[in-house]
Enzyme design. Structure first.
Site, PDB file in Angstrom:
ATOM      1  N   LYS A 103     -24.287 -23.620   4.457  1.00 57.19           N
ATOM      2  CA  LYS A 103     -25.508 -24.076   3.784  1.00 57.19           C
ATOM      3  C   LYS A 103     -26.287 -22.877   3.258  1.00 57.19           C
ATOM      4  O   LYS A 103     -26.483 -21.894   3.975  1.00 57.19           O
ATOM      5  CB  LYS A 103     -26.364 -24.881   4.769  1.00 57.19           C
ATOM      6  CG  LYS A 103     -25.676 -26.155   5.222  1.00 57.19           C
ATOM      7  CD  LYS A 103     -26.445 -26.875   6.311  1.00 57.19           C
ATOM      8  CE  LYS A 103     -26.485 -26.103   7.617  1.00 57.19           C
ATOM      9  NZ  LYS A 103     -27.070 -26.865   8.725  1.00 57.19           N
ATOM     10  N   GLY A 123     -35.859 -29.414  10.843  1.00 58.82           N
ATOM     11  CA  GLY A 123     -34.860 -30.462  11.084  1.00 58.82           C
ATOM     12  C   GLY A 123     -33.918 -30.709   9.913  1.00 58.82           C
ATOM     13  O   GLY A 123     -33.180 -31.693   9.908  1.00 58.82           O
ATOM     14  N   THR A 124     -33.923 -29.810   8.946  1.00 60.55           N
ATOM     15  CA  THR A 124     -33.043 -29.976   7.777  1.00 60.55           C
ATOM     16  C   THR A 124     -31.573 -30.046   8.188  1.00 60.55           C
ATOM     17  O   THR A 124     -30.825 -30.915   7.733  1.00 60.55           O
ATOM     18  CB  THR A 124     -33.239 -28.797   6.800  1.00 60.55           C
ATOM     19  OG1 THR A 124     -34.615 -28.723   6.444  1.00 60.55           O
ATOM     20  CG2 THR A 124     -32.415 -28.976   5.550  1.00 60.55           C
ATOM     21  N   GLY A 125     -31.169 -29.113   9.065  1.00 61.54           N
ATOM     22  CA  GLY A 125     -29.763 -29.057   9.481  1.00 61.54           C
ATOM     23  C   GLY A 125     -29.352 -30.282  10.274  1.00 61.54           C
ATOM     24  O   GLY A 125     -28.253 -30.826  10.077  1.00 61.54           O
ATOM     25  N   CYS A 126     -30.251 -30.739  11.148  1.00 57.53           N
ATOM     26  CA  CYS A 126     -29.969 -31.950  11.931  1.00 57.53           C
ATOM     27  C   CYS A 126     -29.771 -33.123  10.990  1.00 57.53           C
ATOM     28  O   CYS A 126     -28.816 -33.902  11.115  1.00 57.53           O
ATOM     29  CB  CYS A 126     -31.136 -32.268  12.863  1.00 57.53           C
ATOM     30  SG  CYS A 126     -31.607 -30.895  13.921  1.00 57.53           S
TER      31      CYS A 126
END
Lengths: 556, 556
Positions: free
Chosen positions: B184, B265-268
């Site tokens: 990412k 919390g973007t990755g989650c």
């Protein structure tokens, strides 16, 4: 969802997703609220029962509470499984000081004591703390019948086996305070005739669905002959010590009882939904009513999950948005979606050989003349379609806009006539040109879209022409500026045509078309099937535009 | 949402709701999946950082996993924060044996190591277990750049500062196995010109939004002159060791970079969204594409929450359903909603004094004659409206249905003529009756609804008459059967009228009307604003019906 409503749940974790903070977070999300969650205890459970519990310790509950309350403005709080007296004490302490510092916000207490599967979820000694310390802080407490019996057992209260007993229990649990009590009737089968015989001097009965004696007879009849008004009901009893807009302190919510095992997490879901509605500013009565309906629909539409007491369907209140919201970098999501979903057809239209030959000035003169003559005929359809659009308008601005376009088309039509004369055509030749099949097909399709559908359908049908010519104009202007693939305006016999469509006036009309469509779609977001229908109209018009240029090139 | 797709997350808990299992559950819900969640560790955190962590112990993680996997069929799994090597070992063991027993299901590994705020979320010694034991089980692993660097540090890999470096890192993390790697790009600013210069022999660039060089020029122009194609981008790099339908193993997802602090919390969220799409049967490529768009929209539409790195908006993909789903006890939710939302007007219509006097046989003869004459005139509008409805139809069955109704109306019209003769009216008297204002207003309003809107608008406009007369027929028949408030059919001069509308033929027509409306609404659920519009049409028609009977009584 411009207003953000934050809700906090303080409860246990159910890894199988049906109850606890999982059910709460799903409910918050489904009801459009921002969910936060403090975990009191972890469980290992599923639809068959609770296999193990791991307490996090009241100190860590306190740390989580502090992290949330110190940073996030919370508009409503609900508590679920609190596990032990120590945790209740910390929660009471933290909520009390939070209310003191920030003003009171609505608190919903779901007094979880025993799980659906019979697992003890609250320490026996903690019941007093729940009743005496926590409940008085609440706007509403939502025991089921066994919980109400349990909470009242210290005061020697017996089994609750009737609606009058539920009412009495609710009143006693309120204990003269300001807290509303909802005694949930899931554990008690009530026959509809029992309601008919009830003394209603102090209560209002709100019937949902077909159990309502006043349900339209026409709908009952349409449901077939097996429709019995008399049947088993679930009745939830709300007691409001200080009801607003009502004199009766009791409200009874009655609905058909559903025979199902899919009830895991019902209490969590209901109290979470009440918290959401309170966070949005609803009254206790309205919030309870909405939450009961939401929860009931969750049971009624639940799909099978697991081998035991399955979870509710938390998603029943949602539709998927197909056209994304507007963002800074995607300001026209609807038109962009139409183009993207039909990219190949669109490219075949706006980058048609006809267009490329126009750009290079190599298009045979007879093709252009054939095109212009048919375009002249097409314009009448286009203007008529705007007449139909005006007839379908809801406000005077849309009517004004349609009228302006019709006048523009009338001018454009005159211009085309003189244009034709420049290209050596006589007026009578123009007037007697037979309409080609493609012209008739395209024009009629636009009018038909307007006849069949609403103004949005017609706007979409018209947009393929409006925006396509605008795109062609900009594309050719860009290519000539960058001297790409032989595109040149200097000395190009079609220069005026390109400049007209890339020019300010035409581009302004395109902008208005785009803004209008996007505004209508943003105000009335289409369902997936409606979007498919609009996309089909668009794609058909784009194909017909391509056909129009095929016709010009083949002189057909 | 007839198919149920279950997804499991194994991750930490974020009480502030932006990351961890909370973000995962919100994502699962927003994307229509059934969410389950095993908690590896609790945190006390908020948008400002992580204040404390409480491990649940790997044994309790194992217990939760067992509870879920033994009961719920899980269609995809994602892992987030796993906290320590012991937990990773248990997770690897449990997933391996689950795959052995039930076949492999897609696993998404989000290798969480350090939080956005810099808090260490995975034991240093556990990184090897993550890379060597867990990652090979995965369909896709989704490191951000620091995580990719960290995972590769053992093999002496240096800083990742360019797209070629991201590609190389992805390929090395795949380590010759079958796992796809998504590196990412959120931590790396890429300028659009860097992409223009990229060697694309082994990759496909997928542009989202206006950073796409091929974005329609017409939309770029409509966004105003400040529109620069060249700008800062985020580029995510997907490496698929065995790409399907593509020869290039790399896909680059490029989009405008958003300047924002709302990325908690973007990755989650991204890995949760990938898991949902894989659970639905999407390919790794399609799932990644959809998940990136979902996550990006969550950032782009985020509202302010907390004082630090705020959470994404997980709700952007949803619209609230206003007409509930069909259930056993509420089989006609749309018509029931229309009636309920306009209950008072509806009651004023179907229980009108005119109706009650008909039931008792006490209605003055001249009122009934006046009514019949105007009803005769109204029927022409009603039949014409069905002609318009047929013209708006999409299938032959609807056309057949409209034609049948038009024929029925023609017969009814003839019947009314002979009825009038029975009541002492001459044919010429009927033919020359002037149309009352109310008749004209009502008839025209129905036709106008059909002109303005689509077939559903017209169906709603027609339903008030169709269903209202059906309801009146049933109501009077019921009252006469129960001898309520003087209602009696025996010897009642209006008996035939009541029997016609309560009779089988008319009731069958009502049923068909109800079924048609409900089917159209279920297939194309209206947005809140669309429902309001339909409810307005309905309510206006119900008012006009009431006005019709007022007219009859007042002989106006």
């Amino acid at each position: 969802m411009v207003d953000l409503h934050s809700v906090l749940t303080i409860a246990g974790s159910d890894p199988s997703g049906g109850a606890g903070i999982q059910a709460d977070l799903k409910t918050f999300t489904a009801l459009g609220c921002y969910g936060t969650s403090v975990v009191t205890a972890l469980t290992a459970q599923n639809t068959l029962g609770v296999q193990a519990v791991h307490s996090c310790g009241s100190d860590f509950v306190d740390k989580q509470l502090t992290s949330v309350l110190e940073d996030i403005p919370v508009h409503a709080i609900k508590t679920g499984m609190l596990y032990d007296g120590g945790t209740i004490a910390k929660v009471v302490q933290r909520i009390t000081s939070h209310f003191e510092a920030n003003g009171k916000s609505p608190l919903v207490v779901d007094p979880v004591i025993v799980s659906t599967s019979g697992y003890r979820l609250l320490d026996a000694s903690a019941t007093d703390a729940m009743r005496l310390d926590l409940m008085p802080l609440a706007a509403i407490v939502t025991p089921n019948i066994p919980e109400a019996e349990y909470l009242l057992s210290a005061s020697g209260y017996a089994e609750i086996g009737s609606i009058p007993a539920m009412k009495l229990a609710a009143e006693r649990l309120a204990a003269g305070g300001h807290t509303a009590i909802l005694v949930k009737g899931g554990h008690l089968v009530i026959h509809s005739e029992q309601l008919d015989q009830l003394d209603v001097s102090d209560c209002v009965i709100e019937y949902a669905d077909m159990c309502n004696p006043d349900y339209p007879k026409i709908l009952r009849a349409a449901n077939g002959p097996c429709n019995d008004i008399h049947s088993d009901l679930v009745v939830d009893v709300l007691f409001e010590p200080n009801p607003t807009k009502r004199v009766q302190p009791f409200t009874l919510f009655a609905r058909h009882r559903i025979t199902t095992k899919r009830t895991h997490g019902t209490g969590c879901t209901l109290s979470a939904a009440i918290a959401c509605e309170l966070a949005k500013g609803q009254s206790v009565l309205a919030a309870t009513r909405l939450a009961i309906t939401y929860t009931h629909m969750g049971i009624a539409t639940a799909l099978p999950v697991g081998r035991g007491h399955g979870p509710l369907n938390h998603l029943h209140s949602l539709i998927t948005r197909v056209v994304p919201q507007v963002t800074a970098h995607s300001p026209f999501p609807f038109v962009a979606s139409l183009i993207r979903e039909n990219q190949e057809t669109w490219d075949g239209y706006v980058k048609h050989p006809f267009v490329q030959q126009i750009g290079r000035g190599t298009l045979p003169k007879e093709c252009f003349i054939h095109f212009i003559k048919q375009d002249y005929l097409y314009l009448k359809y286009y203007a008529r379609a705007h007449g139909l659009l005006a007839a379908k308008a809801s406000d005077i601005l849309s009517i004004q806009s349609s009228a302006t376009i019709m006048l523009q088309v009338a001018r454009e039509s005159k211009m085309l006539e003189s244009f034709c004369v420049e290209w050596g055509l006589s007026s009578s030749e123009i007037a007697t040109t037979p309409e080609s099949t493609v012209t008739a097909a395209y024009g009629s399709f636009i009018l038909d879209s307007g006849l069949k559908g609403d103004d949005v359908s017609l706007l979409v049908a018209l947009a393929a022409c409006l925006l396509g010519y605008g795109e062609v104009g900009l594309w050719l202007a860009y290519k000539s500026q960058h001297a790409e693939s032989g595109t040149i305006l200097e000395g190009n016999p079609y220069r005026k045509w390109v400049e007209d469509y890339s020019g300010q006036e035409y581009q302004a009309a395109c902008c208005e078309g785009i803004y209008t469509l996007e505004a209508r779609i943003a105000a009335d977001p289409p369902s997936p099937s409606r979007f498919r229908e609009l996309s089909k109209i668009w794609s058909r018009c784009v194909e017909l535009e391509k056909g129009f240029w095929d016709m010009a090139i083949s002189l057909s």
